[in-house]
Scaffold this active site. Sequence first.
Site, mmCIF file in Angstrom:
data_model
loop_
_atom_site.group_PDB
_atom_site.id
_atom_site.type_symbol
_atom_site.label_atom_id
_atom_site.label_comp_id
_atom_site.label_asym_id
_atom_site.label_seq_id
_atom_site.Cartn_x
_atom_site.Cartn_y
_atom_site.Cartn_z
ATOM 1 N N HIS A 1 0.798 -1.224 0.000
ATOM 2 C CA HIS A 1 0.000 0.000 0.000
ATOM 3 C C HIS A 1 0.836 1.283 0.000
ATOM 4 C CE1 HIS A 1 -3.761 -2.093 0.329
ATOM 5 N NE2 HIS A 1 -3.394 -2.702 1.440
ATOM 6 N N ARG B 1 6.606 -6.195 3.282
ATOM 7 C CA ARG B 1 5.317 -6.749 2.869
ATOM 8 C C ARG B 1 5.273 -6.691 1.348
ATOM 9 N NH1 ARG B 1 -0.767 -5.326 4.919
ATOM 10 N NH2 ARG B 1 -0.280 -3.159 4.355
ATOM 11 N N ASP C 1 16.180 -11.749 -2.748
ATOM 12 C CA ASP C 1 17.495 -11.477 -3.326
ATOM 13 C C ASP C 1 17.973 -10.056 -3.032
ATOM 14 O OD1 ASP C 1 17.741 -14.040 -4.236
ATOM 15 O OD2 ASP C 1 17.358 -13.593 -6.345
ATOM 16 N N GLU D 1 -6.956 -12.031 6.397
ATOM 17 C CA GLU D 1 -7.768 -10.812 6.406
ATOM 18 C C GLU D 1 -9.101 -10.967 5.678
ATOM 19 O OE1 GLU D 1 -5.327 -7.764 4.557
ATOM 20 O OE2 GLU D 1 -4.181 -9.289 3.503
ATOM 21 N N ASP E 1 -9.162 -5.038 6.481
ATOM 22 C CA ASP E 1 -9.728 -5.835 5.391
ATOM 23 C C ASP E 1 -10.713 -6.873 5.912
ATOM 24 O OD1 ASP E 1 -8.585 -5.075 2.704
ATOM 25 O OD2 ASP E 1 -6.745 -5.228 3.848
#
Length: 259
Positions: free
Chosen positions: A48, A73, A87, A152, A178
Amino acid sequence: MPAPINKLKHALANGEIQLGMWLNLGSGSATEIVGATGYDWCLIDGEHAPFDPNTILEQLRVLGQFDTSAIVRVPVDEDWVIKQVLDLGAQSLLVPMVNSGAQAKSIVAATQYAPRGVRGMGAGVARAALYGHDADYATNADHEICLILQAETREAMKNIKDIAATDGVDAVFIGPADLSADMGHLGNPGHPEVTAAIEKGIADIRAEGKAAGILSFDVASFGHYAQLGVTFFGVGSEASLLRASLQVNLAAARLAMQS
């Protein structure tokens, strides 16, 4: 040199409460301020916030100055996205919108090298292994990944025991915003039906021997969640805290001018 020891992973396994801050501004300077504050972890929100691989890399480098665990996230459950972030040097991931045990197993596989999983052997030319300087990185990399999955939706809460029981999952994080929307209570995560579902979910996660997580902007709720056994605890977002502080500052200035 092998992969670094993941302090967050081991702290959660030992039942230690870990307090953290969401990073949503995409600002290296703001992240530097947060990193210096002393939170146990800081989460780079690739779902987000305005992050791409290059800006995630910048954030990881900024946080590397401090004694805090960096979590990324990812925006979506996709092998190639997880591969890129690992990576880049991330060792702790939060994956959103996980709804089943089967999905959880697939995500675990994306974080592990063969034969346990499907992660590609690219770290030797990437930051994770210091571009090849850490030749032994892959020998223990799998064991130092901290994987946190996000529940969620109503479906996720129904399957939360299967998600938590998945080998390779370190914690399950419940997303109140959510979840409340999916339950028909948009914008009201404090609705009694939502809080009841969250409390049951926390108990189910703990029953499987995994750490339970939550994000709350309500200081009054912190003690309640701690009593329920939450140990992965998001206590705010730097964006929300900046906005709230600015509102308080402006209101105080206006009040002072009127007196």
